[in-house]
Design an enzyme around this catalytic site. Structure first.
Site, PDB file in Angstrom:
ATOM      1  N   TYR A  25       1.367 -10.089  15.680  1.00  0.00           N
ATOM      2  CA  TYR A  25       1.441  -8.946  14.761  1.00  0.00           C
ATOM      3  C   TYR A  25       2.005  -7.592  15.541  1.00  0.00           C
ATOM      4  O   TYR A  25       3.270  -7.227  15.075  1.00  0.00           O
ATOM      5  CB  TYR A  25       0.282  -8.510  13.936  1.00  0.00           C
ATOM      6  CG  TYR A  25       0.513  -7.265  13.349  1.00  0.00           C
ATOM      7  CD1 TYR A  25       1.387  -7.123  12.112  1.00  0.00           C
ATOM      8  CD2 TYR A  25      -0.225  -6.055  13.595  1.00  0.00           C
ATOM      9  CE1 TYR A  25       1.322  -5.850  11.405  1.00  0.00           C
ATOM     10  CE2 TYR A  25      -0.165  -4.838  12.818  1.00  0.00           C
ATOM     11  CZ  TYR A  25       0.614  -4.716  11.727  1.00  0.00           C
ATOM     12  OH  TYR A  25       0.852  -3.591  11.060  1.00  0.00           O
ATOM     13  N   GLN A  55       0.782  -1.067   0.038  1.00  0.00           N
ATOM     14  CA  GLN A  55       0.013  -0.180  -0.049  1.00  0.00           C
ATOM     15  C   GLN A  55       0.877   1.279   0.022  1.00  0.00           C
ATOM     16  O   GLN A  55       0.741   2.029  -0.817  1.00  0.00           O
ATOM     17  CB  GLN A  55      -0.821  -0.131   1.287  1.00  0.00           C
ATOM     18  CG  GLN A  55      -2.241  -0.952   1.113  1.00  0.00           C
ATOM     19  CD  GLN A  55      -3.184  -0.510   2.092  1.00  0.00           C
ATOM     20  OE1 GLN A  55      -4.157   0.216   1.868  1.00  0.00           O
ATOM     21  NE2 GLN A  55      -3.088  -1.064   3.300  1.00  0.00           N
ATOM     22  N   THR A 104       3.333   0.269  13.789  1.00  0.00           N
ATOM     23  CA  THR A 104       2.127   0.464  13.746  1.00  0.00           C
ATOM     24  C   THR A 104       1.354   0.745  15.184  1.00  0.00           C
ATOM     25  O   THR A 104       1.960   0.589  16.088  1.00  0.00           O
ATOM     26  CB  THR A 104       1.513  -0.911  13.345  1.00  0.00           C
ATOM     27  OG1 THR A 104       0.042  -1.148  13.781  1.00  0.00           O
ATOM     28  CG2 THR A 104       2.267  -1.822  14.465  1.00  0.00           C
ATOM     29  N   ASP A 145      14.444  -9.607  -0.475  1.00  0.00           N
ATOM     30  CA  ASP A 145      13.715 -10.391   0.661  1.00  0.00           C
ATOM     31  C   ASP A 145      14.732  -9.720   1.850  1.00  0.00           C
ATOM     32  O   ASP A 145      15.721 -10.436   2.100  1.00  0.00           O
ATOM     33  CB  ASP A 145      13.751 -11.860   0.262  1.00  0.00           C
ATOM     34  CG  ASP A 145      13.385 -12.628   1.721  1.00  0.00           C
ATOM     35  OD1 ASP A 145      13.059 -11.830   2.726  1.00  0.00           O
ATOM     36  OD2 ASP A 145      13.311 -13.810   1.774  1.00  0.00           O
TER      37      ASP A 145
END
Length: 293
Positions: free
Chosen positions: A127, A11, A103, A38
């Site tokens: 997460y 995103q 986050t 990666d």
């Protein structure tokens, strides 16, 4: 200035590549998706950074499947902790500043009021725990860093709540959406613009390294967000009619990973330090629908 972006197909990564085309930034951006870089592979990290020789690295790569993370624990930690550690370690060797996205899920959501950067994290799920571990890895391995904590990200690219609601709105006449979780939606393009603004000022101002919160300008519940999504979708002829949205509690919609009830972030630090505006998410939502027409 040359900026290397990891997670370039996500995103925010996709928006970074789009925003970098704007003449106002006068930057060259090279983007690497996971198939080309990666970040869990230290040899790949060293090879690509040595080849590209960027002035700044923006890490937009992340494992974001909140519920699947409860099962794919090793993968979540590999991408969200080991990857940032690899980037931070080698960026430190080369003295390349690192911008890293984190986050709101590093907090448990129990606080009354908005979370500041000084509040102690206490993630409840894998997460959030893996993202916090990634923050700590960056801080430990590289002093020249900005960590940008964002929340409720949506945009034209990738998977997000807006896309899910529009899809369900086309399929159903009635939806049940959680109303007791509060946060501030954040337009991915605004995050990308903010990261670029931070990157281009690094040469002239390098004393404000650290963690910053950045999110939308107006908090709302998922239920309220869904209602606005449907209203705008109908206005933009994305939907022919709006489904009825029933408000439910978190307990009525159990998920493998526990979500924070309060995801509201206090963004005073970034607005005062860098004179940046918060994300006008309702305008961003309109931009998304215009792009989809």
């Amino acid at each position: 200035m040359k900026i290397l972006v990891t997670g370039a197909n996500g995103q925010v990564g996709s928006e970074l590549l789009q925003a970098a085309l704007a003449i106002k930034y006068n930057v060259e951006v090279v983007g690497y998706g996971r198939s080309l870089l990666d970040i869990t592979d230290i040899d790949q990290v060293k090879s690509i950074l040595a080849k590209e020789k960027p002035n700044v690295v923006i890490n937009a790569a992340a494992y974001t499947a909140v519920d699947k993370a409860e099962e794919e624990i090793n993968l979540a930690y590999a991408i969200n902790e080991k990857g940032p550690e690899n980037l931070a370690s080698f960026c430190n060797e080369l003295s390349i500043p690192l911008l890293h996205i984190s986050t709101d899920y590093v907090f448990d959501g129990s606080k009354i009021g908005a979370y500041a950067e000084t509040d102690v994290p206490n993630p409840t799920g894998i997460y959030g725990k893996s993202k916090l571990a990634g923050e700590q890895a960056v801080i430990k391995n590289h002093p020249l860093h900005y960590i940008l904590r964002v929340a409720w990200v949506f945009g034209e690219f990738g998977n997000n709540f807006v896309k899910t609601m529009v899809r369900l709105g086309k399929e159903r006449e009635q939806l049940r959406v959680v109303a007791d979780q509060k946060g501030a939606p954040t337009y991915a393009k605004d995050i990308a613009e903010t990261l670029l603004k931070l990157a281009v000022q690094i040469n002239s101002q390098t004393s404000n390294w650290g963690i910053y919160h950045y999110c939308g300008d107006t908090p709302i519940s998922w239920h309220g967000f869904a209602q606005i999504i449907f209203e705008q979708a109908k206005q933009n002829n994305i939907l022919t009619s709006t489904p009825k949205v029933l408000a439910i509690t978190t307990k009525e919609y159990p998920t493998p990973a526990e979500r924070p009830l309060n995801s509201i972030l206090n963004c005073d630090k970034i607005t005062q330090t860098f004179k940046l505006d918060l994300s006008n998410w309702q305008a961003g939502l309109g931009n998304v629908f215009n792009a989809w027409k």
